[in-house]
Design a protein around this motif. Structure first.
Motif, short mmCIF file in Angstrom:
data_model
loop_
_atom_site.label_atom_id
_atom_site.label_comp_id
_atom_site.label_asym_id
_atom_site.label_seq_id
_atom_site.Cartn_x
_atom_site.Cartn_y
_atom_site.Cartn_z
N ILE A 18 0.84 -1.21 0.00
CA ILE A 18 0.00 0.00 0.00
C ILE A 18 0.87 1.25 0.00
O ILE A 18 0.63 2.20 -0.77
N LEU A 19 1.91 1.27 0.85
CA LEU A 19 2.80 2.44 0.93
C LEU A 19 3.62 2.59 -0.35
O LEU A 19 4.07 3.70 -0.67
N ALA A 20 3.81 1.49 -1.08
CA ALA A 20 4.54 1.56 -2.35
C ALA A 20 3.68 2.09 -3.49
O ALA A 20 4.17 2.27 -4.60
N GLY A 21 2.40 2.33 -3.21
CA GLY A 21 1.52 2.90 -4.21
C GLY A 21 0.69 1.90 -4.98
O GLY A 21 -0.04 2.26 -5.92
N ILE A 22 0.79 0.62 -4.63
CA ILE A 22 -0.05 -0.39 -5.27
C ILE A 22 -1.49 -0.20 -4.80
O ILE A 22 -1.72 0.02 -3.60
N PRO A 23 -2.48 -0.24 -5.70
CA PRO A 23 -3.87 -0.04 -5.28
C PRO A 23 -4.26 -0.94 -4.12
O PRO A 23 -3.82 -2.10 -4.04
N ILE A 24 -5.08 -0.39 -3.22
CA ILE A 24 -5.43 -1.11 -2.00
C ILE A 24 -6.08 -2.46 -2.29
O ILE A 24 -5.75 -3.47 -1.66
N TYR A 25 -6.98 -2.49 -3.28
CA TYR A 25 -7.70 -3.75 -3.53
C TYR A 25 -6.75 -4.85 -4.04
O TYR A 25 -6.90 -6.02 -3.69
N ILE A 26 -5.75 -4.45 -4.84
CA ILE A 26 -4.79 -5.45 -5.33
C ILE A 26 -3.92 -5.95 -4.17
O ILE A 26 -3.64 -7.16 -4.05
N SER A 27 -3.48 -5.03 -3.31
CA SER A 27 -2.66 -5.42 -2.15
C SER A 27 -3.40 -6.40 -1.27
O SER A 27 -2.84 -7.42 -0.83
N LEU A 28 -4.67 -6.10 -0.98
CA LEU A 28 -5.46 -6.97 -0.11
C LEU A 28 -5.74 -8.32 -0.76
O LEU A 28 -5.69 -9.37 -0.10
N LEU A 29 -6.05 -8.29 -2.05
CA LEU A 29 -6.35 -9.55 -2.76
C LEU A 29 -5.11 -10.44 -2.81
O LEU A 29 -5.19 -11.66 -2.58
#
Length: 438
Positions: A18-29
């Motif tokens: 998330i802090l690296a800028g990856i969209p939240i939904y992709i990070s969580l998935l």
């Protein structure tokens, strides 16, 4: 490798993404899927693929979640139909010539608008677009205007209807209607506290004060205009309180009511504009529902790895005092609100923390208000701070200056949060009086 270490690694990995800028939904998935893979390997059961698909489906297939797009659509219709201005004029009539009257009117109208849309971001955008330029023209500093409107927008998700409360109720399985009723007093209290802060600030910066007074004829016309938009929260709250409709049904009725009023009563909306409004409503609701779906995978995976049990044992090893637990939760949520969307935070944390709260004899309704209010304050705290960025952009000021403007109001909201946290009567009295189970 122990399960506890795997869980810690997955949580850290999520925040890194998330802090690296990856969209939240992709990070969580992604991390949620990894947790299910880890579970499958540890139990020698290939459940990951099935569990991911099932979690996504159940994440957005919950009936109460339908209330979210309905309330968002209703707010979009009322804003495009010019109803926002009517609420502001009515709020200014109620405020009269109080010190900082335009700022006070901004807070009151934000409370009204929040009782229609249930979204802090929508409130900040709509109210800010009208009131911030007016406040700057009247002599308010841009930072002060941002501070008032951004902070006032956080009252919206506490006063019913509330989108984040629907998410919480779905995550822990409690009543949406009871949660809505529990938010009435805290939401109004938050608005009154912000109005008091404006009075205190007036002693320091000397806000402009209105000198004109509406005539009797003008006052009647403003009140008549306000009856229509204010009818929506009355229908929603009254319908739920009376047991006539569920929150989802109330959301659908509010959208139909807003559309009918805008098209045929005040006639500020044309039929050809409806399709564009429907698309905007979908565009507003879809990102949140996508985050909820992916957060469900993350939550399911960590729950299957027994994270709630591990967290419960860890907290009880530190303290058995529910007051200390609530203080620790408050600090955690305030930090989470700075970095993550409130809906995603609720989906992730509610299933983990709510069982601990229940084991300490804390009402899940009370705990829900604490979580929702806490994470809503995150809308005005950097670096995420949606409402802060929205209003700062409208005012044309750097975020650093905007933060200084919000600081007195943020402190007041945190003090209000502590009052709600440690005085359950503030949240539970109304639902208990209405005979609801808390």
């Amino acid at each position: 490798m122990s399960i506890g270490f795997v869980i810690l690694l997955l949580v850290i990995l999520t925040f890194v993404f998330i802090l690296a800028g990856i969209p939240i939904y992709i990070s969580l998935l992604f991390t949620g899927s990894l947790s299910l893979v880890a579970l499958g390997l540890s139990t020698d059961t290939p459940i990951a693929t099935i569990a991911v698909v099932n979690s996504i489906f159940t994440g957005v297939g919950n009936l109460p979640l339908l209330a979210i797009p309905f309330f968002m659509l209703a707010g979009e219709i009322m804003n495009r139909g010019g109803i926002t201005e009517k609420l502001i004029r009515f709020a200014m009539l109620l405020i009269g010539r109080l010190p900082g009257s335009l700022a006070q009117a901004g807070i009151v109208s934000s409370m009204f608008f929040g009782g229609i849309t249930g979204s802090a971001q929508a409130c900040a955008s709509c109210m800010g677009g009208i009131l911030i330029p007016a406040m700057k023209k009247e002599g308010y500093s841009p930072a002060e205007a941002v501070g008032v409107i951004a902070s006032a927008s956080t009252c919206g998700p506490i006063i019913p209807p509330s989108i984040i409360m629907v998410v919480y109720a779905t995550a822990v399985g409690c009543s949406v209607g009871t949660l809505f009723m529990a938010g009435v007093v805290p939401g109004i209290l938050c608005g009154l506290v912000l109005m008091f802060v404006v009075l205190l600030r007036d002693r320091v910066v000397h806000f402009p004060r209105r000198v004109s007074k509406a005539t009797w004829k003008e006052a009647v016309a403003i009140c008549v205009d306000a009856i229509i938009p204010l009818g929506m929260p009355l229908i929603v709250v009254g319908g739920i309180m009376g047991g006539v409709m569920t929150p989802t049904e109330a959301g659908a009725i509010s959208a139909v009511y807003a559309l009918f009023v805008s098209l045929f009563v005040i006639k500020t909306l044309k039929l050809k504009e409806v399709w564009g409004i429907l698309l905007q409503g979908v565009n507003s609701a879809a990102p949140l529902l996508l985050i909820i779906a992916c957060a469900k995978v993350f939550s399911y995976g960590l729950t299957a790895l027994q994270m709630p049990v591990i967290v419960n044992d860890f907290i009880l090893s530190i303290t058995e005092s529910k007051y200390m637990f609530l203080f620790m939760v408050t600090i955690l949520l305030l930090i989470m609100g700075m970095f993550m969307d409130g809906g995603a935070s609720v989906i992730i944390l509610a299933p983990i923390l709510a069982p601990v709260a229940a084991s300490m004899d804390i009402s899940l309704i009370q705990f829900g208000l604490i979580m929702c209010f806490n994470l809503t304050i995150g809308n005005i705290t950097p670096p995420l701070g949606y409402c802060l960025f929205i209003t700062a952009k409208i005012a044309g000021v750097p975020v650093e200056k905007a933060v200084k403007g919000t600081l007195p109001y943020m402190i007041a909201e945190i003090l209000t949060l502590l009052l709600i946290t440690y005085v359950p009567f503030m949240t539970l009295a109304l639902p208990e009086y209405l005979g609801m189970s808390v």
